[in-house]
Write a protein that holds these residues in place. Sequence first.
Motif, PDB file in Angstrom:
ATOM      1  N   SER A   1       0.822  -1.211   0.000  1.00 35.66           N
ATOM      2  CA  SER A   1       0.000   0.000   0.000  1.00 35.66           C
ATOM      3  C   SER A   1       0.862   1.270   0.000  1.00 35.66           C
ATOM      4  O   SER A   1       0.391   2.336  -0.357  1.00 35.66           O
ATOM      5  CB  SER A   1      -0.944   0.019   1.199  1.00 35.66           C
ATOM      6  OG  SER A   1      -0.204   0.057   2.410  1.00 35.66           O
ATOM      7  N   GLY A   2       2.135   1.157   0.354  1.00 35.01           N
ATOM      8  CA  GLY A   2       3.048   2.295   0.342  1.00 35.01           C
ATOM      9  C   GLY A   2       3.754   2.504  -0.978  1.00 35.01           C
ATOM     10  O   GLY A   2       4.648   3.351  -1.080  1.00 35.01           O
TER      11      GLY A   2
ATOM     12  N   ARG B   1       6.678   8.214  -5.794  1.00 34.69           N
ATOM     13  CA  ARG B   1       6.984   9.648  -5.662  1.00 34.69           C
ATOM     14  C   ARG B   1       8.460   9.858  -5.309  1.00 34.69           C
ATOM     15  O   ARG B   1       9.110  10.758  -5.849  1.00 34.69           O
ATOM     16  CB  ARG B   1       6.093  10.284  -4.605  1.00 34.69           C
ATOM     17  CG  ARG B   1       4.681  10.524  -5.054  1.00 34.69           C
ATOM     18  CD  ARG B   1       3.850  11.220  -3.972  1.00 34.69           C
ATOM     19  NE  ARG B   1       2.455  11.142  -4.282  1.00 34.69           N
ATOM     20  CZ  ARG B   1       1.674  10.093  -4.028  1.00 34.69           C
ATOM     21  NH1 ARG B   1       2.157   9.028  -3.428  1.00 34.69           N
ATOM     22  NH2 ARG B   1       0.399  10.094  -4.370  1.00 34.69           N
ATOM     23  N   ALA B   2       8.971   9.036  -4.402  1.00 38.64           N
ATOM     24  CA  ALA B   2      10.379   9.156  -4.014  1.00 38.64           C
ATOM     25  C   ALA B   2      11.299   8.859  -5.195  1.00 38.64           C
ATOM     26  O   ALA B   2      12.300   9.556  -5.399  1.00 38.64           O
ATOM     27  CB  ALA B   2      10.685   8.233  -2.837  1.00 38.64           C
TER      28      ALA B   2
ATOM     29  N   VAL C   1      15.584  -3.063 -11.866  1.00 37.95           N
ATOM     30  CA  VAL C   1      14.314  -3.594 -11.364  1.00 37.95           C
ATOM     31  C   VAL C   1      14.416  -3.688  -9.852  1.00 37.95           C
ATOM     32  O   VAL C   1      15.361  -4.292  -9.330  1.00 37.95           O
ATOM     33  CB  VAL C   1      14.010  -4.992 -11.948  1.00 37.95           C
ATOM     34  CG1 VAL C   1      12.754  -5.583 -11.321  1.00 37.95           C
ATOM     35  CG2 VAL C   1      13.890  -4.944 -13.466  1.00 37.95           C
ATOM     36  N   LEU C   2      13.437  -3.102  -9.169  1.00 40.21           N
ATOM     37  CA  LEU C   2      13.328  -3.236  -7.720  1.00 40.21           C
ATOM     38  C   LEU C   2      12.050  -3.993  -7.423  1.00 40.21           C
ATOM     39  O   LEU C   2      10.967  -3.512  -7.719  1.00 40.21           O
ATOM     40  CB  LEU C   2      13.295  -1.863  -7.035  1.00 40.21           C
ATOM     41  CG  LEU C   2      12.981  -1.881  -5.527  1.00 40.21           C
ATOM     42  CD1 LEU C   2      14.006  -2.688  -4.745  1.00 40.21           C
ATOM     43  CD2 LEU C   2      12.884  -0.451  -5.001  1.00 40.21           C
ATOM     44  N   PHE C   3      12.184  -5.180  -6.857  1.00 34.56           N
ATOM     45  CA  PHE C   3      11.033  -5.997  -6.482  1.00 34.56           C
ATOM     46  C   PHE C   3      10.856  -5.838  -4.981  1.00 34.56           C
ATOM     47  O   PHE C   3      11.540  -6.464  -4.183  1.00 34.56           O
ATOM     48  CB  PHE C   3      11.288  -7.450  -6.858  1.00 34.56           C
ATOM     49  CG  PHE C   3      10.058  -8.305  -6.993  1.00 34.56           C
ATOM     50  CD1 PHE C   3       8.907  -8.058  -6.265  1.00 34.56           C
ATOM     51  CD2 PHE C   3      10.065  -9.392  -7.851  1.00 34.56           C
ATOM     52  CE1 PHE C   3       7.783  -8.846  -6.392  1.00 34.56           C
ATOM     53  CE2 PHE C   3       8.947 -10.204  -7.987  1.00 34.56           C
ATOM     54  CZ  PHE C   3       7.800  -9.928  -7.260  1.00 34.56           C
ATOM     55  N   ALA C   4       9.941  -4.941  -4.600  1.00 29.76           N
ATOM     56  CA  ALA C   4       9.723  -4.641  -3.183  1.00 29.76           C
ATOM     57  C   ALA C   4       8.297  -4.121  -3.010  1.00 29.76           C
ATOM     58  O   ALA C   4       7.939  -3.157  -3.692  1.00 29.76           O
ATOM     59  CB  ALA C   4      10.729  -3.597  -2.691  1.00 29.76           C
ATOM     60  N   PRO C   5       7.512  -4.729  -2.192  1.00 33.85           N
ATOM     61  CA  PRO C   5       7.804  -5.890  -1.379  1.00 33.85           C
ATOM     62  C   PRO C   5       7.687  -7.180  -2.190  1.00 33.85           C
ATOM     63  O   PRO C   5       6.848  -7.292  -3.074  1.00 33.85           O
ATOM     64  CB  PRO C   5       6.722  -5.842  -0.299  1.00 33.85           C
ATOM     65  CG  PRO C   5       5.549  -5.214  -0.975  1.00 33.85           C
ATOM     66  CD  PRO C   5       6.153  -4.205  -1.922  1.00 33.85           C
ATOM     67  N   ALA C   6       8.536  -8.122  -1.855  1.00 34.23           N
ATOM     68  CA  ALA C   6       8.486  -9.457  -2.454  1.00 34.23           C
ATOM     69  C   ALA C   6       8.053 -10.441  -1.374  1.00 34.23           C
ATOM     70  O   ALA C   6       8.754 -10.595  -0.368  1.00 34.23           O
ATOM     71  CB  ALA C   6       9.844  -9.839  -3.022  1.00 34.23           C
TER      72      ALA C   6
ATOM     73  N   GLY D   1       1.929 -11.484  12.616  1.00 34.91           N
ATOM     74  CA  GLY D   1       0.918 -10.586  13.153  1.00 34.91           C
ATOM     75  C   GLY D   1       1.437  -9.237  13.602  1.00 34.91           C
ATOM     76  O   GLY D   1       0.651  -8.322  13.845  1.00 34.91           O
ATOM     77  N   ALA D   2       2.740  -9.076  13.732  1.00 33.08           N
ATOM     78  CA  ALA D   2       3.322  -7.786  14.150  1.00 33.08           C
ATOM     79  C   ALA D   2       3.546  -6.919  12.919  1.00 33.08           C
ATOM     80  O   ALA D   2       3.766  -7.418  11.821  1.00 33.08           O
ATOM     81  CB  ALA D   2       4.634  -8.001  14.884  1.00 33.08           C
ATOM     82  N   ALA D   3       3.479  -5.629  13.113  1.00 34.25           N
ATOM     83  CA  ALA D   3       3.708  -4.695  12.013  1.00 34.25           C
ATOM     84  C   ALA D   3       4.878  -3.785  12.349  1.00 34.25           C
ATOM     85  O   ALA D   3       5.075  -3.421  13.505  1.00 34.25           O
ATOM     86  CB  ALA D   3       2.462  -3.864  11.759  1.00 34.25           C
ATOM     87  N   ALA D   4       5.644  -3.453  11.347  1.00 33.13           N
ATOM     88  CA  ALA D   4       6.757  -2.508  11.497  1.00 33.13           C
ATOM     89  C   ALA D   4       6.887  -1.765  10.178  1.00 33.13           C
ATOM     90  O   ALA D   4       6.464  -2.260   9.128  1.00 33.13           O
ATOM     91  CB  ALA D   4       8.051  -3.242  11.827  1.00 33.13           C
ATOM     92  N   PRO D   5       7.471  -0.580  10.199  1.00 34.39           N
ATOM     93  CA  PRO D   5       7.641   0.161   8.939  1.00 34.39           C
ATOM     94  C   PRO D   5       8.513  -0.627   7.951  1.00 34.39           C
ATOM     95  O   PRO D   5       9.479  -1.281   8.344  1.00 34.39           O
ATOM     96  CB  PRO D   5       8.346   1.444   9.368  1.00 34.39           C
ATOM     97  CG  PRO D   5       8.146   1.555  10.842  1.00 34.39           C
ATOM     98  CD  PRO D   5       7.980   0.155  11.354  1.00 34.39           C
ATOM     99  N   TYR D   6       8.143  -0.562   6.691  1.00 34.58           N
ATOM    100  CA  TYR D   6       8.924  -1.201   5.635  1.00 34.58           C
ATOM    101  C   TYR D   6      10.023  -0.228   5.224  1.00 34.58           C
ATOM    102  O   TYR D   6       9.750   0.954   4.982  1.00 34.58           O
ATOM    103  CB  TYR D   6       8.005  -1.523   4.456  1.00 34.58           C
ATOM    104  CG  TYR D   6       8.596  -2.412   3.400  1.00 34.58           C
ATOM    105  CD1 TYR D   6       8.915  -3.740   3.673  1.00 34.58           C
ATOM    106  CD2 TYR D   6       8.804  -1.942   2.120  1.00 34.58           C
ATOM    107  CE1 TYR D   6       9.429  -4.569   2.698  1.00 34.58           C
ATOM    108  CE2 TYR D   6       9.322  -2.763   1.128  1.00 34.58           C
ATOM    109  CZ  TYR D   6       9.635  -4.079   1.420  1.00 34.58           C
ATOM    110  OH  TYR D   6      10.146  -4.901   0.447  1.00 34.58           O
TER     111      TYR D   6
END
Length: 192
Positions: free
Chosen positions: A22-23, A29-30, A84-89, A163-168
């Motif tokens: 989703s980011g 943009r970056a 090529v940047l594959f993120a998130p993979a 189940g935990a979330a952290a910034p990518y």
Amino acid sequence: MADAGAGRPVVYLFGSGAGVVSGIGGAVRAGLGRGWDVAVGLTPVAREWLAAQVPEVEELTGHPVKSAYRRPGQPDVLPPADAVLFAPATFNSVNALALGLTSSWVAGYAAEAVGRGVPVLLMPCVNTALAAHPQFPRSLAALREAGVQVLFGEGAFVPNEPGAAAPYPWDVALDAVDRALEARRRGEGRAR
């Protein structure tokens, strides 16, 4: 649509169905801010999840968001990639690419890019349980052996508990692409 091309390096930004996809708009943009011509490719699941964002991403990049193979005889709609940047993979995408399973367009293109000498960078997005699966480290090793720059571990993507979330760490991936493009410009990177 944005003015695509104009001598800027073309970076394909691929994403698969991890929540952090989703980011990808922020990453686009970056990348544009870094002077890249960005083209986005998504797995079918990621495209479904981002359906509402696709028109905005296409407007930003000046390119269609691609998620399916073109039919025989259809022209290619994207300029050739310089990186090529594959993120998130995801776990599935990492293993598919490592094993040469190209049922998704992004995995197929990334596999061909490796063979053509285009720099391919991959940043997984998996939890600790999936990272512990015996195939995962084998897949990372196979990708590294093939010349893919894998951004995994300390200083890159570090898995979270299920189940935990952290910034990518998008910036880590984008900085790595900048370095790959600079190496390629100097003739140190892989050639097509």
